[in-house]
Design an enzyme around this catalytic site. Structure first.
Site, PDB file in Angstrom:
ATOM      1  N   HIS A  95     -32.512 -18.898 -23.524  1.00  0.00           N
ATOM      2  CA  HIS A  95     -32.551 -20.175 -23.900  1.00  0.00           C
ATOM      3  C   HIS A  95     -32.302 -20.878 -22.808  1.00  0.00           C
ATOM      4  O   HIS A  95     -31.318 -20.509 -21.766  1.00  0.00           O
ATOM      5  CB  HIS A  95     -31.393 -20.574 -25.144  1.00  0.00           C
ATOM      6  CG  HIS A  95     -30.452 -20.095 -25.079  1.00  0.00           C
ATOM      7  ND1 HIS A  95     -29.913 -18.785 -25.140  1.00  0.00           N
ATOM      8  CD2 HIS A  95     -28.937 -20.620 -24.510  1.00  0.00           C
ATOM      9  CE1 HIS A  95     -28.313 -18.644 -24.915  1.00  0.00           C
ATOM     10  NE2 HIS A  95     -27.976 -19.834 -24.427  1.00  0.00           N
ATOM     11  N   HIS A 144     -30.553 -24.391 -21.370  1.00  0.00           N
ATOM     12  CA  HIS A 144     -29.816 -25.781 -21.829  1.00  0.00           C
ATOM     13  C   HIS A 144     -30.342 -26.891 -21.258  1.00  0.00           C
ATOM     14  O   HIS A 144     -30.654 -26.917 -20.054  1.00  0.00           O
ATOM     15  CB  HIS A 144     -28.197 -25.487 -21.465  1.00  0.00           C
ATOM     16  CG  HIS A 144     -27.538 -24.358 -22.185  1.00  0.00           C
ATOM     17  ND1 HIS A 144     -26.723 -24.509 -23.014  1.00  0.00           N
ATOM     18  CD2 HIS A 144     -27.420 -23.126 -21.824  1.00  0.00           C
ATOM     19  CE1 HIS A 144     -25.973 -23.476 -23.335  1.00  0.00           C
ATOM     20  NE2 HIS A 144     -26.564 -22.571 -22.760  1.00  0.00           N
TER      21      HIS A 144
END
Ligand code: 5GP
Ligand code: ZN
Length: 131
Positions: A97, A99
């Protein structure tokens, strides 16, 4: 199945901001600053080191699009875009992922400090790393 795969599969609720065939984005449950968002592939890959380049380029494109949208809508003054790869780098959820952390001022929730190593040997690093 990892927690982010469960969220993508709608087994766990989340504040979903964006979704397409390959990419998924939601608000981080622990908001470092207002609008803190996670952008990830729907397919499980552990982190950026394992992400196929074509998929990575889709993640980066959505990250840019959402970053611009978030900054505009929340009137942020800037944004930090970062990813942690492996626990040694602070990765706590092993599903890749990015951020997106909108920035408002120096006293907001993110403290990011680059501390120079005074004994670093740049020439040695260049010899090892250059192509
Ligand atoms: P990492 O430390 O792996 O770079 O970041 C993982 C992030 O996932 C953390 O910022 C954490 O707050 C967020 N997170 C962990 N569990 C959940 C969850 O169940 N839902 C959402 N929306 N975020 C989560
Ligand atoms: Zn996963």
């Amino acid at each position: 199945m990892c927690i982010f795969c469960k969220i993508i599969n709608r087994e766990i609720p989340a504040s979903i901001l964006y979704e397409d065939e390959d990419v998924f984005a939601m608000l981080d449950i622990a908001q470092v600053t207002d609008g803190h968002t996670l952008v990830m592939p729907k397919e499980h890959v552990d982190n950026i080191l394992d992400c196929p380049p074509v998929l990575l380029s889709k993640i980066i494109s959505v990250t840019q699009m959402l970053s611009k949208d978030i900054v505009r809508k929340l009137d942020a003054k800037g944004v930090n875009v970062l990813t942690n790869a492996n626990p040694a780098a602070g990765q706590s959820v092993m599903h890749f992922h990015m951020h997106i952390i909108p920035r408002y001022d120096e006293s907001d929730g993110l403290i990011l400090r680059f501390k120079e190593n005074p004994t670093a040997d740049i020439k040695r690093m260049e010899n090892i790393l250059k192509k």
